[in-house]
Scaffold this motif. Structure first.
Motif, PDB file in Angstrom:
ATOM      1  N   GLU A 157      -2.585  -2.373  -7.282  1.00  0.00           N
ATOM      2  CA  GLU A 157      -3.324  -1.293  -6.621  1.00  0.00           C
ATOM      3  C   GLU A 157      -4.421  -1.847  -5.718  1.00  0.00           C
ATOM      4  O   GLU A 157      -4.637  -1.338  -4.614  1.00  0.00           O
ATOM      5  N   LEU A 158      -5.112  -2.886  -6.170  1.00  0.00           N
ATOM      6  CA  LEU A 158      -6.136  -3.507  -5.332  1.00  0.00           C
ATOM      7  C   LEU A 158      -5.525  -4.071  -4.050  1.00  0.00           C
ATOM      8  O   LEU A 158      -6.101  -3.960  -2.967  1.00  0.00           O
ATOM      9  N   ALA A 159      -4.343  -4.669  -4.184  1.00  0.00           N
ATOM     10  CA  ALA A 159      -3.682  -5.259  -3.011  1.00  0.00           C
ATOM     11  C   ALA A 159      -3.293  -4.199  -1.989  1.00  0.00           C
ATOM     12  O   ALA A 159      -3.221  -4.484  -0.792  1.00  0.00           O
ATOM     13  N   GLN A 160      -3.046  -2.963  -2.442  1.00  0.00           N
ATOM     14  CA  GLN A 160      -2.597  -1.914  -1.535  1.00  0.00           C
ATOM     15  C   GLN A 160      -3.736  -1.060  -0.972  1.00  0.00           C
ATOM     16  O   GLN A 160      -3.591  -0.490   0.113  1.00  0.00           O
ATOM     17  N   CYS A 161      -4.844  -0.973  -1.675  1.00  0.00           N
ATOM     18  CA  CYS A 161      -5.905  -0.068  -1.221  1.00  0.00           C
ATOM     19  C   CYS A 161      -7.083  -0.774  -0.563  1.00  0.00           C
ATOM     20  O   CYS A 161      -7.986  -0.105  -0.063  1.00  0.00           O
ATOM     21  N   LEU A 166      -7.246 -13.525  -2.950  1.00  0.00           N
ATOM     22  CA  LEU A 166      -7.214 -14.154  -4.269  1.00  0.00           C
ATOM     23  C   LEU A 166      -7.480 -15.650  -4.108  1.00  0.00           C
ATOM     24  O   LEU A 166      -7.024 -16.266  -3.146  1.00  0.00           O
ATOM     25  N   MET A 167      -8.208 -16.208  -5.047  1.00  0.00           N
ATOM     26  CA  MET A 167      -8.540 -17.639  -4.941  1.00  0.00           C
ATOM     27  C   MET A 167      -8.562 -18.288  -6.319  1.00  0.00           C
ATOM     28  O   MET A 167      -8.897 -17.639  -7.322  1.00  0.00           O
ATOM     29  N   ASP A 184       4.476 -13.604  -7.607  1.00  0.00           N
ATOM     30  CA  ASP A 184       5.715 -13.041  -7.065  1.00  0.00           C
ATOM     31  C   ASP A 184       6.508 -12.315  -8.144  1.00  0.00           C
ATOM     32  O   ASP A 184       7.180 -11.312  -7.883  1.00  0.00           O
ATOM     33  N   GLN A 185       6.397 -12.789  -9.357  1.00  0.00           N
ATOM     34  CA  GLN A 185       7.154 -12.208 -10.460  1.00  0.00           C
ATOM     35  C   GLN A 185       6.719 -10.768 -10.765  1.00  0.00           C
ATOM     36  O   GLN A 185       7.538  -9.943 -11.177  1.00  0.00           O
ATOM     37  N   ILE A 186       5.464 -10.434 -10.556  1.00  0.00           N
ATOM     38  CA  ILE A 186       4.993  -9.060 -10.819  1.00  0.00           C
ATOM     39  C   ILE A 186       5.185  -8.155  -9.597  1.00  0.00           C
ATOM     40  O   ILE A 186       4.818  -6.976  -9.630  1.00  0.00           O
ATOM     41  N   GLY A 187       5.725  -8.696  -8.504  1.00  0.00           N
ATOM     42  CA  GLY A 187       5.992  -7.896  -7.316  1.00  0.00           C
ATOM     43  C   GLY A 187       4.841  -7.805  -6.341  1.00  0.00           C
ATOM     44  O   GLY A 187       4.808  -6.899  -5.499  1.00  0.00           O
ATOM     45  N   LEU A 188       3.900  -8.743  -6.412  1.00  0.00           N
ATOM     46  CA  LEU A 188       2.756  -8.681  -5.509  1.00  0.00           C
ATOM     47  C   LEU A 188       3.175  -8.825  -4.040  1.00  0.00           C
ATOM     48  O   LEU A 188       2.653  -8.115  -3.172  1.00  0.00           O
ATOM     49  N   PHE A 189       4.102  -9.704  -3.769  1.00  0.00           N
ATOM     50  CA  PHE A 189       4.515  -9.943  -2.383  1.00  0.00           C
ATOM     51  C   PHE A 189       5.605  -8.965  -1.923  1.00  0.00           C
ATOM     52  O   PHE A 189       5.792  -8.768  -0.725  1.00  0.00           O
ATOM     53  N   SER A 190       6.307  -8.375  -2.852  1.00  0.00           N
ATOM     54  CA  SER A 190       7.384  -7.442  -2.496  1.00  0.00           C
ATOM     55  C   SER A 190       6.922  -5.989  -2.598  1.00  0.00           C
ATOM     56  O   SER A 190       6.950  -5.237  -1.617  1.00  0.00           O
ATOM     57  N   LYS A 191       6.457  -5.570  -3.768  1.00  0.00           N
ATOM     58  CA  LYS A 191       6.019  -4.187  -3.952  1.00  0.00           C
ATOM     59  C   LYS A 191       4.753  -3.860  -3.161  1.00  0.00           C
ATOM     60  O   LYS A 191       4.674  -2.834  -2.485  1.00  0.00           O
ATOM     61  N   ALA A 192       3.770  -4.730  -3.253  1.00  0.00           N
ATOM     62  CA  ALA A 192       2.494  -4.482  -2.571  1.00  0.00           C
ATOM     63  C   ALA A 192       2.471  -5.042  -1.157  1.00  0.00           C
ATOM     64  O   ALA A 192       1.487  -4.838  -0.440  1.00  0.00           O
ATOM     65  N   ASN A 193       3.539  -5.756  -0.782  1.00  0.00           N
ATOM     66  CA  ASN A 193       3.613  -6.354   0.558  1.00  0.00           C
ATOM     67  C   ASN A 193       2.369  -7.210   0.854  1.00  0.00           C
ATOM     68  O   ASN A 193       1.803  -7.180   1.952  1.00  0.00           O
ATOM     69  N   PHE A 194       1.957  -7.969  -0.157  1.00  0.00           N
ATOM     70  CA  PHE A 194       0.758  -8.792  -0.033  1.00  0.00           C
ATOM     71  C   PHE A 194       1.073 -10.074   0.736  1.00  0.00           C
ATOM     72  O   PHE A 194       2.117 -10.710   0.531  1.00  0.00           O
ATOM     73  N   ASN A 195       0.153 -10.473   1.614  1.00  0.00           N
ATOM     74  CA  ASN A 195       0.318 -11.672   2.431  1.00  0.00           C
ATOM     75  C   ASN A 195       0.027 -12.923   1.593  1.00  0.00           C
ATOM     76  O   ASN A 195      -1.059 -13.068   1.032  1.00  0.00           O
ATOM     77  N   ARG A 196       0.989 -13.830   1.533  1.00  0.00           N
ATOM     78  CA  ARG A 196       0.809 -15.063   0.756  1.00  0.00           C
ATOM     79  C   ARG A 196      -0.369 -15.897   1.267  1.00  0.00           C
ATOM     80  O   ARG A 196      -0.981 -16.650   0.501  1.00  0.00           O
ATOM     81  N   ASN A 197      -0.682 -15.783   2.548  1.00  0.00           N
ATOM     82  CA  ASN A 197      -1.784 -16.572   3.108  1.00  0.00           C
ATOM     83  C   ASN A 197      -3.149 -16.130   2.586  1.00  0.00           C
ATOM     84  O   ASN A 197      -4.152 -16.804   2.815  1.00  0.00           O
TER      85      ASN A 197
END
Length: 266
Positions: A157-161, A166-167, A184-197
């Motif tokens: 939710e934090l990643a989307q709103c 993250l560090m 990646d296993q919890i779907g941070l990069f897929s579900k939340a479309n979070f930028n790996r950078n």
């Protein structure tokens, strides 16, 4: 006062009428142009005086009486009925307001709860070790990296709103890969479309502090008391994750035992 003046004028008018009668009888025996003009002038004066007296004492007409009827029982009943209905609606509205005030958090979704707790903040920096990950040190990362199940939903939710960064402090590239795989296993990069950078790595505590200073977030989440104290002058809100309350912290630092205990307040 006005009545006395009118009475005096009436007396003058009566006296003038008597004199007028005598004057007319006298002039009838002495008919000439000047006498006729005198009679006419005197007559005009009398007429003007009479008109003034009438205008000074106008006839007062009685005011029409207005009959006020008492309201009928049917109109009274309708009025009382409408007021009762209004009071009933007001009472219902107050009851709804009380219900909302008593239990507002139970009706919030997780996304609403997270936004509420951010208090309008848009940019957030968050340490991974001991906050999102089960591991608390760089040595633990050499074996594995696992996201805490209770923190996973809040992190998504934090990643989307908000603008989330993250560090983590690591010792080697293998630790970096392990962290990315766990996220990646919890779907941070897929579900939340979070930028790996936006997952930042450093080799020291000072490096993490420097990252935060450069990003200038509205919120920073950390487990280090030293870093939280160093950043207190620069960051508007800080959240210190600590098993037990420490106290004597700056006013802009909030304390909680876990990430989800603060943000998931449903």
């Amino acid at each position: 006062m006005a009545n006395e003046v009118l009475e005096e004028l009436a007396q003058i008018f009566r006296a003038a009428s008597k004199k007028m009668s005598a004057l007319v009888s006298f002039l009838m025996h002495h008919k000439d142009a000047s006498s006729i003009g005198a009679i006419a002038g005197f007559a005009i004066a009398l007429v003007c005086t009479w008109r003034y007296m009438r205008s000074s004492n106008p006839v007062r007409r009685p005011k029409p009486t207005v009959k006020v009827e008492a309201p009928s029982s049917s109109s009274s009943d309708s009025t009382s009925g409408s007021s009762t209905a209004i009071e009933s609606r007001g009472s219902q509205a107050r009851q709804r307001g009380v219900a909302i005030q008593e239990a507002p958090l139970s009706k919030l979704t997780l996304a609403q709860s997270v936004k509420r707790q951010l208090k309008g903040g848009r940019k957030v920096t968050c340490q991974l070790l001991g906050v999102v990950l089960q591991e608390n040190s760089t040595a633990d990362l050499e074996n594995h990296a696992v996201v805490r199940p209770a923190a996973a939903d809040v992190l998504l939710e934090l990643a989307q709103c908000c603008d989330l960064y993250l560090m983590s402090r690591v010792n080697d590239d293998a630790s970096e890969e392990a962290i990315l795989a766990a996220l990646d296993q919890i779907g941070l990069f897929s579900k939340a479309n979070f930028n790996r950078n936006k997952v930042l790595f450093c080799s020291s505590e000072a490096g993490r502090c420097s990252f935060v200073r450069q990003l200038e977030p509205d919120w920073h989440i950390d487990t280090s008391v030293d870093i939280v104290n160093q950043l207190a002058r620069y960051i508007h809100h800080e959240l210190l994750i600590s098993p037990a309350p420490l106290g004597s912290m700056p006013s802009n630092v909030l304390e909680t035992n876990t990430l989800e205990s603060y943000f998931d307040c449903r």
